[in-house]
Enzyme design. Structure first.
Site, PDB file in Angstrom:
ATOM      1  N   HIS A  97       1.760   1.880  -0.364  1.00  0.00           N
ATOM      2  CA  HIS A  97       2.336   3.085   0.231  1.00  0.00           C
ATOM      3  C   HIS A  97       1.266   4.164   0.314  1.00  0.00           C
ATOM      4  O   HIS A  97       0.382   4.222  -0.543  1.00  0.00           O
ATOM      5  CB  HIS A  97       3.523   3.599  -0.592  1.00  0.00           C
ATOM      6  CG  HIS A  97       4.413   4.508   0.183  1.00  0.00           C
ATOM      7  ND1 HIS A  97       4.211   5.860   0.251  1.00  0.00           N
ATOM      8  CD2 HIS A  97       5.502   4.245   0.959  1.00  0.00           C
ATOM      9  CE1 HIS A  97       5.143   6.388   1.025  1.00  0.00           C
ATOM     10  NE2 HIS A  97       5.936   5.448   1.478  1.00  0.00           N
ATOM     11  N   ARG A 137      13.853   3.142  -4.011  1.00  0.00           N
ATOM     12  CA  ARG A 137      14.761   2.572  -2.997  1.00  0.00           C
ATOM     13  C   ARG A 137      14.723   1.048  -3.064  1.00  0.00           C
ATOM     14  O   ARG A 137      15.736   0.372  -2.921  1.00  0.00           O
ATOM     15  CB  ARG A 137      14.362   3.063  -1.598  1.00  0.00           C
ATOM     16  CG  ARG A 137      14.371   4.585  -1.474  1.00  0.00           C
ATOM     17  CD  ARG A 137      13.723   5.055  -0.185  1.00  0.00           C
ATOM     18  NE  ARG A 137      12.355   4.596  -0.053  1.00  0.00           N
ATOM     19  CZ  ARG A 137      11.626   4.655   1.055  1.00  0.00           C
ATOM     20  NH1 ARG A 137      12.153   5.172   2.139  1.00  0.00           N
ATOM     21  NH2 ARG A 137      10.388   4.217   1.085  1.00  0.00           N
ATOM     22  N   HIS A 143       4.650   1.046   9.623  1.00  0.00           N
ATOM     23  CA  HIS A 143       5.713   1.983   9.227  1.00  0.00           C
ATOM     24  C   HIS A 143       7.033   1.199   9.204  1.00  0.00           C
ATOM     25  O   HIS A 143       7.154   0.205   8.504  1.00  0.00           O
ATOM     26  CB  HIS A 143       5.668   3.167  10.211  1.00  0.00           C
ATOM     27  CG  HIS A 143       6.502   4.350   9.826  1.00  0.00           C
ATOM     28  ND1 HIS A 143       6.924   4.613   8.554  1.00  0.00           N
ATOM     29  CD2 HIS A 143       7.004   5.378  10.593  1.00  0.00           C
ATOM     30  CE1 HIS A 143       7.635   5.734   8.534  1.00  0.00           C
ATOM     31  NE2 HIS A 143       7.713   6.220   9.763  1.00  0.00           N
ATOM     32  N   SER A 186       6.992   8.868  11.575  1.00  0.00           N
ATOM     33  CA  SER A 186       8.154   9.073  12.453  1.00  0.00           C
ATOM     34  C   SER A 186       8.739  10.473  12.329  1.00  0.00           C
ATOM     35  O   SER A 186       8.975  11.143  13.343  1.00  0.00           O
ATOM     36  CB  SER A 186       9.221   8.017  12.174  1.00  0.00           C
ATOM     37  OG  SER A 186       9.595   8.037  10.810  1.00  0.00           O
ATOM     38  N   ASP A 238      10.793  -1.665   2.094  1.00  0.00           N
ATOM     39  CA  ASP A 238      10.795  -2.736   3.097  1.00  0.00           C
ATOM     40  C   ASP A 238      10.763  -4.122   2.471  1.00  0.00           C
ATOM     41  O   ASP A 238      11.140  -5.110   3.110  1.00  0.00           O
ATOM     42  CB  ASP A 238       9.599  -2.573   4.043  1.00  0.00           C
ATOM     43  CG  ASP A 238       9.696  -1.295   4.844  1.00  0.00           C
ATOM     44  OD1 ASP A 238      10.824  -0.903   5.174  1.00  0.00           O
ATOM     45  OD2 ASP A 238       8.645  -0.694   5.133  1.00  0.00           O
TER      46      ASP A 238
HETATM   47  C1  LIG Z   1       1.722   1.364   3.648  1.00  0.00           C
HETATM   48  C2  LIG Z   1       0.243   1.264   3.955  1.00  0.00           C
HETATM   49  C3  LIG Z   1       0.061   1.350   5.475  1.00  0.00           C
HETATM   50  C4  LIG Z   1      -0.461   2.444   3.292  1.00  0.00           C
HETATM   51  O1  LIG Z   1      -1.785   2.465   3.749  1.00  0.00           O
HETATM   52  P1  LIG Z   1      -2.922   3.238   2.961  1.00  0.00           P
HETATM   53  O2  LIG Z   1      -2.417   4.568   2.520  1.00  0.00           O
HETATM   54  O3  LIG Z   1      -4.135   3.213   3.822  1.00  0.00           O
HETATM   55  O4  LIG Z   1      -3.091   2.319   1.669  1.00  0.00           O
HETATM   56  P2  LIG Z   1      -4.338   2.243   0.693  1.00  0.00           P
HETATM   57  O5  LIG Z   1      -5.033   3.553   0.608  1.00  0.00           O
HETATM   58  O6  LIG Z   1      -3.836   1.641  -0.555  1.00  0.00           O
HETATM   59  O7  LIG Z   1      -5.303   1.225   1.462  1.00  0.00           O
HETATM   60  C5  LIG Z   1      -6.559   0.891   0.943  1.00  0.00           C
HETATM   61  C6  LIG Z   1      -6.889  -0.518   1.341  1.00  0.00           C
HETATM   62  O8  LIG Z   1      -5.931  -1.400   0.750  1.00  0.00           O
HETATM   63  C7  LIG Z   1      -5.334  -2.199   1.754  1.00  0.00           C
HETATM   64  N1  LIG Z   1      -3.930  -2.418   1.466  1.00  0.00           N
HETATM   65  C8  LIG Z   1      -2.988  -1.473   1.240  1.00  0.00           C
HETATM   66  N2  LIG Z   1      -1.786  -2.060   1.098  1.00  0.00           N
HETATM   67  C9  LIG Z   1      -1.989  -3.386   1.204  1.00  0.00           C
HETATM   68  C10 LIG Z   1      -1.125  -4.498   1.175  1.00  0.00           C
HETATM   69  N3  LIG Z   1       0.173  -4.387   1.053  1.00  0.00           N
HETATM   70  N4  LIG Z   1      -1.683  -5.729   1.335  1.00  0.00           N
HETATM   71  C11 LIG Z   1      -3.014  -5.863   1.493  1.00  0.00           C
HETATM   72  N5  LIG Z   1      -3.865  -4.842   1.570  1.00  0.00           N
HETATM   73  C12 LIG Z   1      -3.352  -3.622   1.434  1.00  0.00           C
HETATM   74  C13 LIG Z   1      -5.456  -1.380   3.016  1.00  0.00           C
HETATM   75  O9  LIG Z   1      -5.325  -2.182   4.163  1.00  0.00           O
HETATM   76  C14 LIG Z   1      -6.837  -0.769   2.837  1.00  0.00           C
HETATM   77  O10 LIG Z   1      -7.776  -1.768   3.141  1.00  0.00           O
HETATM   78  P3  LIG Z   1      -9.137  -1.442   3.975  1.00  0.00           P
HETATM   79  O11 LIG Z   1      -9.837  -0.389   3.165  1.00  0.00           O
HETATM   80  O12 LIG Z   1      -9.827  -2.745   4.041  1.00  0.00           O
HETATM   81  O13 LIG Z   1      -8.668  -0.923   5.299  1.00  0.00           O
HETATM   82  C15 LIG Z   1      -0.375  -0.046   3.387  1.00  0.00           C
HETATM   83  O14 LIG Z   1      -0.135  -0.098   2.002  1.00  0.00           O
HETATM   84  C16 LIG Z   1       0.188  -1.271   4.062  1.00  0.00           C
HETATM   85  O15 LIG Z   1      -0.310  -1.668   5.123  1.00  0.00           O
HETATM   86  N6  LIG Z   1       1.241  -1.916   3.457  1.00  0.00           N
HETATM   87  C17 LIG Z   1       1.893  -3.033   4.061  1.00  0.00           C
HETATM   88  C18 LIG Z   1       2.806  -2.575   5.164  1.00  0.00           C
HETATM   89  C19 LIG Z   1       4.002  -1.850   4.606  1.00  0.00           C
HETATM   90  O16 LIG Z   1       4.647  -2.283   3.671  1.00  0.00           O
HETATM   91  N7  LIG Z   1       4.362  -0.725   5.262  1.00  0.00           N
HETATM   92  C20 LIG Z   1       5.554   0.039   4.930  1.00  0.00           C
HETATM   93  C21 LIG Z   1       5.217   1.297   4.225  1.00  0.00           C
HETATM   94  S1  LIG Z   1       6.669   2.141   3.730  1.00  0.00           S
END
Ligand SMILES: CC(C)(COP(=O)(O)OP(=O)(O)OC[C@H]1O[C@@H](n2cnc3c(N)ncnc32)[C@H](O)[C@@H]1OP(=O)(O)O)[C@@H](O)C(=O)NCCC(=O)NCCS
Length: 450
Positions: free
Chosen positions: A317, A326, A271, A241, A372
């Site tokens: 994250h 936070r 996000h 964002s 979150d």
């Molecule tokens: C925040 C987020 C998008 C970061 O993504 P990222 O940087 O790609 O995270 P990673 O490098 O740890 O991801 C590696 C793998 O772990 C998975 N993973 C990461 N967080 C996960 C979670 N909370 N639950 C399950 N799987 C998760 C990813 O989907 C990815 O899987 P894939 O290789 O099969 O696609 C991810 O952790 C997520 O989707 N979290 C849940 C949503 C969330 O809380 N968002 C708010 C962020 S402030």
């Protein structure tokens, strides 16, 4: 010193620093970009300088160099409240100086003086269908105010480049001043039968917002909103964002166009929308077992969610590799004020359970909760039960960060952003050329040593 004078002083210092870096070290290589990074959302590639806030992977967000707890303790507060005035926070983020109470109140007064929302903004919100998305309403309302942009008007009248930031600050103060009533209007329209409440300008930013959504009789909710706004105000400018707001702003689009675009990014489930997703998931977990689940039941539910190919919202994250401070601040707040709240207890069982399971998947890089994971619990406790409003609350707070970044980008003269795209073919060609030259080098070496 007023906020504008304070920024002016800092601007000359920063311009000099940036000019020196460019002149003396312009060709210094910061990082190489790998093929993996290009295909993984340019993860970890430094693309911005972010002095307003910085996410330290091991410790979490720093506002102007200060941790969350330091920021909470150092910013001025009203008597009888625990959390700082949002006006002081804005002065601090924008002006790079810890304000006195007087300075914080000056910003609060600026906001009051600029808070009148034009009628057409309400008509824009009213034009949405009943099931319209709250974030789309918010974004459209902000977008519509572009016609009021003082920057855009002055730009047509030959505004000089070194003064771009001043008119951008004007727009930013106007926009942030109007945002609470816009957000309250959306809430009342969608969830309170359009019973709108007039602003009470005797109240501070957060308390006035609380008043306008019908929570005026609960001073604890207002204080929680002061904390909420502080925690969500910024998270450096490389996330979806804030980076979007910056990117759009780099084309010299006005603050309304930039921040509306930023809100659209915030509305995505990976996000900002994750706080709504997270709370909905907690409620489903709670309902599935008919009450606060045990650790074993929670483990079962987490595995079920993962097996369905879904993420555990509120965990993980892209940058953080620790418990989000936070989240911790919200957990402490909830523990103090409502330790027996059933959703808080559910969130705590998830906190005890999810990290180990996520770590055991072997692929999740950060198994810890982000902010979150607790947002919805706080809002729900005070009666804001409509989870599709939670991202609006996030956006209300993040408007402070968006606008600070846009003002500062103009202040230090950041140009239009234009990275470079490659084709898959050119990428493959670069790699095979490199492989060829390495093997040529190896052959030459073998020949000379032989
Ligand atoms: C925040 C987020 C998008 C970061 O993504 P990222 O940087 O790609 O995270 P990673 O490098 O740890 O991801 C590696 C793998 O772990 C998975 N993973 C990461 N967080 C996960 C979670 N909370 N639950 C399950 N799987 C998760 C990813 O989907 C990815 O899987 P894939 O290789 O099969 O696609 C991810 O952790 C997520 O989707 N979290 C849940 C949503 C969330 O809380 N968002 C708010 C962020 S402030």
């Amino acid at each position: 010193m007023s906020l504008i004078d304070r920024i002016e002083v800092n601007v000359s210092i920063w311009r000099e620093r940036v000019a020196r870096l460019m002149k003396e070290h312009g060709d210094f290589v910061i990082a190489n970009v790998t093929v993996e990074q290009i295909f993984s959302g340019i993860r970890g590639v430094p693309i911005q300088v972010s002095d307003i806030s910085y996410v330290d992977p091991a410790k979490g967000i720093r506002y102007r160099g200060y941790s969350i707890n330091e920021t909470i303790s150092l910013l001025p507060k009203l008597t009888g409240t625990v959390y700082p005035l949002s006006g002081g926070l804005y002065y601090f983020l924008m002006g790079n100086e810890l304000p006195t109470l007087e300075k914080a109140l000056e910003i609060e007064d600026e906001w009051k003086a600029r808070s009148k929302v034009p009628d057409y903004v309400f008509r824009v919100i009213d034009s949405f269908p009943e099931n319209g998305s709250t974030m789309a309403m918010f974004s459209a309302a902000v977008l519509s105010m572009s016609s009021d942009s003082k920057f855009a008007k002055s730009y047509q009248e030959l505004l000089i480049k070194s003064d771009y930031w001043k008119m951008t600050l004007e727009d930013s103060l106007d926009l942030t001043a109007r945002t609470p009533q816009i957000c309250a209007y959306i809430y009342n329209k969608k969830y309170r039968n359009n019973q709108q409440i007039e602003p009470d300008l005797s109240l501070d930013y957060a308390a006035n917002f609380a008043h306008m959504i019908g929570k005026g009789d609960d001073p604890q909710y207002a204080d929680m909103m002061r904390l909420f706004i502080l925690l969500h105000a910024d998270h450096e400018n490389a996330n979806v964002s804030a980076h979007t707001a910056h990117l759009v702003g780099s084309a010299l689009s006005d603050v309304y166009l930039s921040c509306s675009a930023g809100l659209n990014g915030l509305a995505g489930p990976l996000h900002g929308l994750a706080n709504q997703e997270c709370f909905n998931w907690l409620v489903k977990l709670y309902d599935y077992f008919g009450g606060v689940p045990t650790k074993e039941q929670t483990e079962e539910y987490i595995h079920k969610t993962l097996d369905e190919g879904k993420v555990i919202p509120g965990y993980g994250h892209a940058v953080l590799r620790c418990i989000d401070p936070r989240f911790e601040a919200e957990r402490v707040f909830a523990q103090k004020h409502f330790p027996d709240d059933e959703y808080f207890r559910t969130a705590m069982v998830v906190f005890e359970t999810a990290p180990d399971i996520l770590k055991a998947t072997g692929k999740v890089k950060n198994q810890w909760p982000n902010v979150d994971a607790m947002n919805g619990v706080l809002q729900h406790h005070y009666g804001i039960t409509e989870s599709d409003y939670y991202t609006v609350l996030f956006g209300l707070s993040r408007m402070l960060g968006f606008t600070c970044h846009v003002v500062w980008a103009r202040a230090v003269g950041k140009p239009i952003e234009r990275p470079k795209a490659l084709t898959t073919r050119s990428l493959e060609a670069m790699i095979s050329e490199d492989i060829e030259s390495i093997s040529e080098l190896k052959t030459k070496k073998a020949e000379t040593s032989g």
